[in-house]
Design a protein around this motif. Sequence first.
Motif, PDB file in Angstrom:
ATOM      1  N   PHE A   9       0.829  -1.206   0.000  1.00 47.57           N
ATOM      2  CA  PHE A   9       0.000   0.000   0.000  1.00 47.57           C
ATOM      3  C   PHE A   9       0.865   1.257   0.000  1.00 47.57           C
ATOM      4  N   ILE A  10       1.912   1.253   0.831  1.00 46.63           N
ATOM      5  CA  ILE A  10       2.822   2.401   0.891  1.00 46.63           C
ATOM      6  C   ILE A  10       3.534   2.581  -0.444  1.00 46.63           C
ATOM      7  N   GLY A  11       4.036   1.484  -1.004  1.00 43.24           N
ATOM      8  CA  GLY A  11       4.721   1.554  -2.295  1.00 43.24           C
ATOM      9  C   GLY A  11       3.803   2.024  -3.408  1.00 43.24           C
ATOM     10  N   GLY A  12       2.565   1.536  -3.423  1.00 41.68           N
ATOM     11  CA  GLY A  12       1.605   1.971  -4.428  1.00 41.68           C
ATOM     12  C   GLY A  12       1.305   3.451  -4.322  1.00 41.68           C
ATOM     13  N   TYR A  13       1.167   3.939  -3.098  1.00 40.25           N
ATOM     14  CA  TYR A  13       0.905   5.355  -2.890  1.00 40.25           C
ATOM     15  C   TYR A  13       2.092   6.204  -3.340  1.00 40.25           C
ATOM     16  N   LEU A  14       3.301   5.810  -2.919  1.00 33.93           N
ATOM     17  CA  LEU A  14       4.493   6.581  -3.283  1.00 33.93           C
ATOM     18  C   LEU A  14       4.758   6.542  -4.789  1.00 33.93           C
ATOM     19  N   PHE A  15       4.563   5.375  -5.400  1.00 34.73           N
ATOM     20  CA  PHE A  15       4.776   5.270  -6.843  1.00 34.73           C
ATOM     21  C   PHE A  15       3.772   6.140  -7.601  1.00 34.73           C
ATOM     22  N   SER A  16       2.530   6.198  -7.125  1.00 34.77           N
ATOM     23  CA  SER A  16       1.541   7.037  -7.810  1.00 34.77           C
ATOM     24  C   SER A  16       1.875   8.518  -7.647  1.00 34.77           C
ATOM     25  N   LEU A  17       2.403   8.903  -6.487  1.00 37.20           N
ATOM     26  CA  LEU A  17       2.831  10.293  -6.295  1.00 37.20           C
ATOM     27  C   LEU A  17       3.968  10.667  -7.237  1.00 37.20           C
ATOM     28  N   LEU A  18       4.859   9.712  -7.475  1.00 38.51           N
ATOM     29  CA  LEU A  18       6.004   9.959  -8.344  1.00 38.51           C
ATOM     30  C   LEU A  18       5.682   9.747  -9.818  1.00 38.51           C
ATOM     31  N   GLY A  19       4.502   9.238 -10.119  1.00 39.67           N
ATOM     32  CA  GLY A  19       4.106   9.002 -11.504  1.00 39.67           C
ATOM     33  C   GLY A  19       4.748   7.762 -12.110  1.00 39.67           C
ATOM     34  N   ILE A  20       5.108   6.798 -11.273  1.00 41.78           N
ATOM     35  CA  ILE A  20       5.746   5.566 -11.747  1.00 41.78           C
ATOM     36  C   ILE A  20       4.677   4.479 -11.866  1.00 41.78           C
ATOM     37  N   SER A  21       4.655   3.807 -13.002  1.00 37.67           N
ATOM     38  CA  SER A  21       3.724   2.705 -13.221  1.00 37.67           C
ATOM     39  C   SER A  21       4.494   1.391 -13.243  1.00 37.67           C
ATOM     40  N   THR A  22       3.924   0.366 -12.651  1.00 40.83           N
ATOM     41  CA  THR A  22       4.527  -0.958 -12.684  1.00 40.83           C
ATOM     42  C   THR A  22       3.553  -1.917 -13.355  1.00 40.83           C
ATOM     43  N   TYR A  23       4.102  -2.884 -14.043  1.00 43.67           N
ATOM     44  CA  TYR A  23       3.292  -3.870 -14.750  1.00 43.67           C
ATOM     45  C   TYR A  23       3.811  -5.263 -14.443  1.00 43.67           C
ATOM     46  N   GLY A  24       2.923  -6.189 -14.301  1.00 41.66           N
ATOM     47  CA  GLY A  24       3.285  -7.574 -14.123  1.00 41.66           C
ATOM     48  C   GLY A  24       3.668  -7.913 -12.687  1.00 41.66           C
ATOM     49  N   THR A  25       3.980  -9.158 -12.500  1.00 37.77           N
ATOM     50  CA  THR A  25       4.304  -9.664 -11.180  1.00 37.77           C
ATOM     51  C   THR A  25       5.594  -9.069 -10.633  1.00 37.77           C
ATOM     52  N   ILE A  26       6.614  -8.960 -11.470  1.00 38.05           N
ATOM     53  CA  ILE A  26       7.886  -8.406 -11.027  1.00 38.05           C
ATOM     54  C   ILE A  26       7.713  -6.949 -10.596  1.00 38.05           C
ATOM     55  N   GLY A  27       6.925  -6.188 -11.329  1.00 35.53           N
ATOM     56  CA  GLY A  27       6.663  -4.804 -10.965  1.00 35.53           C
ATOM     57  C   GLY A  27       5.916  -4.690  -9.648  1.00 35.53           C
ATOM     58  N   GLU A  28       4.945  -5.574  -9.437  1.00 33.80           N
ATOM     59  CA  GLU A  28       4.196  -5.562  -8.186  1.00 33.80           C
ATOM     60  C   GLU A  28       5.099  -5.904  -7.007  1.00 33.80           C
TER      61      GLU A  28
END
Length: 75
Positions: free
Chosen positions: A38-57
């Motif tokens: 949850f923290i990583g998802g919030y911080l990544f969205s603030l920074l505008g970083i998108s992750t895809y796939g299992t490795i990204g998650e």
Amino acid sequence: MLWFLIIGIIAGWLAGNVMKGGGFGLIGDLIIGVAGSFIGGYLFSLLGISTYGTIGEIAMATFGAIILLWLIRIF
């Protein structure tokens, strides 16, 4: 739901290894990993970083779990 928990366990375990901690056991790693996702998802969205796939998650959850462990160790 099960996949989310598996990613949480992996992220918590990786974060424990990166932070050179002894770990918190399976349940502790799961909690740290899930909260870290949850923290990583919030911080990544603030920074505008998108992750895809299992490795990204896993990378996003691990990043959040490392931040969480760092905060826990400060206090």
